[in-house]
Design a protein around this motif. Structure first.
Motif, PDB file in Angstrom:
ATOM      1  N   UNK A  74       0.835  -1.203   0.000  1.00  0.00           N
ATOM      2  CA  UNK A  74       0.000   0.000   0.000  1.00  0.00           C
ATOM      3  C   UNK A  74       0.871   1.255   0.000  1.00  0.00           C
ATOM      4  N   UNK A  75       0.385   2.284  -0.654  1.00  0.00           N
ATOM      5  CA  UNK A  75       1.129   3.543  -0.701  1.00  0.00           C
ATOM      6  C   UNK A  75       0.166   4.713  -0.864  1.00  0.00           C
ATOM      7  N   UNK A  76       0.637   5.886  -0.475  1.00  0.00           N
ATOM      8  CA  UNK A  76      -0.065   7.144  -0.708  1.00  0.00           C
ATOM      9  C   UNK A  76       0.762   7.933  -1.716  1.00  0.00           C
ATOM     10  N   UNK A  77       0.137   8.341  -2.799  1.00  0.00           N
ATOM     11  CA  UNK A  77       0.850   9.040  -3.872  1.00  0.00           C
ATOM     12  C   UNK A  77       0.163  10.381  -4.113  1.00  0.00           C
ATOM     13  N   UNK A  78       0.888  11.467  -3.832  1.00  0.00           N
ATOM     14  CA  UNK A  78       0.345  12.806  -4.086  1.00  0.00           C
ATOM     15  C   UNK A  78       1.006  13.362  -5.341  1.00  0.00           C
ATOM     16  N   UNK A  79       0.186  13.803  -6.292  1.00  0.00           N
ATOM     17  CA  UNK A  79       0.695  14.357  -7.545  1.00  0.00           C
ATOM     18  C   UNK A  79       0.339  15.833  -7.626  1.00  0.00           C
ATOM     19  N   UNK A  80       1.358  16.668  -7.527  1.00  0.00           N
ATOM     20  CA  UNK A  80       1.159  18.114  -7.685  1.00  0.00           C
ATOM     21  C   UNK A  80       1.142  18.441  -9.165  1.00  0.00           C
ATOM     22  N   UNK A  81      -0.031  18.870  -9.644  1.00  0.00           N
ATOM     23  CA  UNK A  81      -0.230  19.104 -11.070  1.00  0.00           C
ATOM     24  C   UNK A  81      -0.377  20.592 -11.355  1.00  0.00           C
ATOM     25  N   UNK A  82       0.011  21.031 -12.551  1.00  0.00           N
ATOM     26  CA  UNK A  82      -0.331  22.405 -12.958  1.00  0.00           C
ATOM     27  C   UNK A  82      -1.824  22.487 -13.218  1.00  0.00           C
ATOM     28  N   UNK A  83      -2.414  23.650 -12.979  1.00  0.00           N
ATOM     29  CA  UNK A  83      -3.860  23.775 -13.201  1.00  0.00           C
ATOM     30  C   UNK A  83      -4.162  23.674 -14.692  1.00  0.00           C
ATOM     31  N   UNK A  84      -5.319  23.168 -14.996  1.00  0.00           N
ATOM     32  CA  UNK A  84      -5.648  22.785 -16.373  1.00  0.00           C
ATOM     33  C   UNK A  84      -5.671  23.965 -17.335  1.00  0.00           C
ATOM     34  N   UNK A  85      -5.942  25.183 -16.838  1.00  0.00           N
ATOM     35  CA  UNK A  85      -6.028  26.342 -17.735  1.00  0.00           C
ATOM     36  C   UNK A  85      -4.706  27.090 -17.847  1.00  0.00           C
ATOM     37  N   UNK A  86      -3.651  26.574 -17.224  1.00  0.00           N
ATOM     38  CA  UNK A  86      -2.356  27.258 -17.248  1.00  0.00           C
ATOM     39  C   UNK A  86      -1.578  26.902 -18.520  1.00  0.00           C
ATOM     40  N   UNK A  87      -0.446  27.570 -18.678  1.00  0.00           N
ATOM     41  CA  UNK A  87       0.474  27.279 -19.782  1.00  0.00           C
ATOM     42  C   UNK A  87       1.869  27.047 -19.217  1.00  0.00           C
TER      43      UNK A  87
ATOM     44  N   UNK B 157      -0.162  24.874 -23.656  1.00  0.00           N
ATOM     45  CA  UNK B 157      -1.320  24.758 -22.757  1.00  0.00           C
ATOM     46  C   UNK B 157      -1.252  23.430 -22.007  1.00  0.00           C
ATOM     47  N   UNK B 158      -1.548  23.474 -20.723  1.00  0.00           N
ATOM     48  CA  UNK B 158      -1.430  22.269 -19.901  1.00  0.00           C
ATOM     49  C   UNK B 158      -2.304  21.137 -20.432  1.00  0.00           C
ATOM     50  N   UNK B 159      -3.512  21.457 -20.887  1.00  0.00           N
ATOM     51  CA  UNK B 159      -4.380  20.399 -21.413  1.00  0.00           C
ATOM     52  C   UNK B 159      -3.769  19.716 -22.626  1.00  0.00           C
TER      53      UNK B 159
ATOM     54  N   UNK C 222      -0.906  17.475 -21.392  1.00  0.00           N
ATOM     55  CA  UNK C 222      -1.352  16.253 -20.743  1.00  0.00           C
ATOM     56  C   UNK C 222      -1.889  15.228 -21.743  1.00  0.00           C
ATOM     57  N   UNK C 223      -2.303  15.677 -22.914  1.00  0.00           N
ATOM     58  CA  UNK C 223      -2.840  14.757 -23.910  1.00  0.00           C
ATOM     59  C   UNK C 223      -1.801  14.326 -24.934  1.00  0.00           C
ATOM     60  N   UNK C 224      -0.560  14.760 -24.743  1.00  0.00           N
ATOM     61  CA  UNK C 224       0.522  14.402 -25.651  1.00  0.00           C
ATOM     62  C   UNK C 224       1.292  13.222 -25.078  1.00  0.00           C
ATOM     63  N   UNK C 225       1.567  12.221 -25.914  1.00  0.00           N
ATOM     64  CA  UNK C 225       2.337  11.070 -25.468  1.00  0.00           C
ATOM     65  C   UNK C 225       3.793  11.440 -25.240  1.00  0.00           C
ATOM     66  N   UNK C 226       4.384  10.901 -24.185  1.00  0.00           N
ATOM     67  CA  UNK C 226       5.796  11.125 -23.887  1.00  0.00           C
ATOM     68  C   UNK C 226       6.436   9.779 -23.586  1.00  0.00           C
ATOM     69  N   UNK C 227       7.163   9.249 -24.543  1.00  0.00           N
ATOM     70  CA  UNK C 227       7.806   7.956 -24.383  1.00  0.00           C
ATOM     71  C   UNK C 227       9.163   8.121 -23.726  1.00  0.00           C
TER      72      UNK C 227
END
Length: 484
Positions: free
Chosen positions: A301-314, A336-338, A341-346
């Motif tokens: 078990x683990x707790x994972x906190x993900x600090x994300x940029x807000x969706x309307x930011x750049x 744009x953050x959206x 987030x929708x771009x693949x990063x291999x």
């Protein structure tokens, strides 16, 4: 501080910030949160040493350990106990909701879901979202999630402030791309706290796994997706059992949670921070061990906190330019953050194996400050390398051409796995044949996200939707070589 790289490839690893003895850290850096929190006035020696230790550790190991105050550490341990009990009592069946891979849903996940490939169950807590089960009943989450979210959110912002101090940025340099504190009315948090459970014995969703390595005669078993990068600014992890591996500056896998104290959490940077700092802070590449839990009735078990940029930011790197740092051409166009987030990063494409950090990097005597001076002022725009240009063009054509065709025809694009699709394109009755035909997907090109295609297949993809693209690029390359 962090490794410098350009063209999204690690090229050479300059020495991190010197510590008091001028030596490279022998192990993962460990700092106390109370010493890392910034105060008004001049920085204390303790604060400067903590920032140095943190940034060296992020540069060398792509991770660090933060020691929380006892009360906050006790809260997280209580949260782990609650998560363990939640998953143990909940049970599992194959009819449970499977985690969606739809990148457009990145800031909407909440509640319980499973990821069979990862041997993983999760409960996402996202402030601003009321979670209901399919029968419209309120779902009872693990206890303490709001309090733990508040604690880990503050910790991650303190770490970001320390990173901005090391880069000579203004205080709170990342505030504009973060959620409001507190959230305004009707706002939904971009950041998320996940209670996770790996490899619970009653979990029946995963049948296959990869045996990654052998250590002291024991097989280490990892999930199928054995190399990952988070699209976060920072990720914080508190687990009840070790099993998190992060790749260091030499390409070696390091167990980062094998020696955690009762108040310790692991922190590592993500791709959003990499872009916002114009490549000065490398994202962590990690994997999670899912085997060797025999006799453990609760799993890991683990707790994972993900600090994300807000969706309307750049993501723009503007703070880096304002501080006088050199910003490579690839980071000069705001994202744009959206879209990000929708771009693949291999992992293999961002950090190809033949450009892994070299073994002589640890002997480099340059300090962090001298490295920064070399990069400062280096803002000349250079033509992108062919592989990078192909990736960007493939992403553009996907967004402008292919997605437009799919939207008009009412088709939801769900790309295949590249290995599986190599057999699909030779089959007369393949699962993706109808979609490929309807959107005009080129013959012989696997139906995978264009970002993940081999370079030769990318050329076929681009020529199919923009005939003459190759010839136009050749003319552009000639224009760069002609004398001005």
């Amino acid at each position: 501080m962090p490794l410098l790289n350009s063209e999204l490839n690690i090229q050479e690893s300059p020495a991190p910030m010197d510590d008091a003895a001028g030596n490279i850290l022998a192990s993962l850096g460990r700092v106390r949160l109370v010493d890392l929190r910034a105060c008004e006035g001049l920085p204390t020696d303790t604060y400067k040493i903590c920032v140095s230790t943190l940034t060296q550790s992020l540069a060398q190991y792509s991770a660090a350990i933060i020691q929380l105050p006892p009360t906050e550490g006790a809260l997280l341990r209580s949260g782990l106990d609650s998560a363990r009990l939640f998953f143990h009592q909940r049970g599992y069946s194959s009819s449970e909701a499977v985690h969606s891979d739809d990148a457009r849903e990145w800031c909407k996940t909440s509640g319980y879901y499973v990821d069979p490939q990862m041997w993983l169950e999760m409960y996402d807590y996202r402030p601003g979202v009321t979670v209901t089960e399919p029968n419209a009943a309120m779902e009872l989450p693990p206890s303490g999630l709001p309090d733990m979210f508040a604690v880990l959110g503050k910790v991650s912002r303190d770490v970001l402030d320390a990173i901005s101090f090391s880069l000579n940025l203004r205080s709170c340099a990342f505030t504009d791309i973060l959620d409001n504190i507190p959230l305004r009315s009707q706002e939904v948090s971009s950041s998320v706290l996940s209670a996770c459970c790996h490899s619970r014995p009653s979990f029946e969703g995963a049948q296959q796994h990869n045996i990654a390595s052998q250590d002291d005669g024991q097989l280490l078993i990892f999930s199928d997706q054995d190399q990952q990068m988070d699209k976060t600014l920072l990720t914080l992890v508190k687990s009840d059992r070790s099993g998190l591996y992060v790749k260091d500056m030499h390409g070696r896998w390091i167990l980062v949670d094998g020696d955690l104290g009762p108040h310790d959490v692991v922190v590592y940077p993500g791709l959003a921070l990499y872009h916002e700092t114009a490549g000065y802070v490398n994202p962590a590449v990690y994997k999670t061990e899912v085997g060797n839990l025999q006799g453990c009735m609760f799993g890991r078990c683990s707790l994972v906190f993900k600090l994300m940029p807000r969706s309307v930011a750049r993501l723009s790197g503007s703070e880096m330019r304002a501080a006088g740092h050199g910003v490579d051409a690839q980071f000069q166009v705001p994202i744009p953050v959206n879209d990000f987030m929708q771009t693949g990063h291999s992992v293999d494409q961002l950090f190809p194996k033949d450009t892994e950090p070299s073994s002589h990097a640890e002997h480099d005597s340059a300090s962090f400050n001298s490295v920064m001076k070399k990069k400062n002022g280096s803002t000349r725009t250079k033509p992108l390398p062919p592989s990078k240009r192909l990736r960007l063009e493939a992403q553009r054509v996907l967004k402008e051409r292919v997605q437009d065709i799919a939207d008009k025809k009412g088709i939801k694009l769900r790309f295949c796995n590249i290995k599986e699709c190599e057999s699909h394109i030779r089959s007369l009755d393949s699962p993706c044949e109808s979609i490929r035909t309807e959107i005009g997907w080129p013959q012989g090109v696997p139906f995978v996200h264009p970002h993940d295609l081999p370079n030769k297949a990318k050329l076929g993809f681009l020529e199919a939707y923009e005939p003459g693209w190759t010839a136009s690029q050749q003319e552009m390359e000639l224009s760069f070589t002609e004398p001005q």
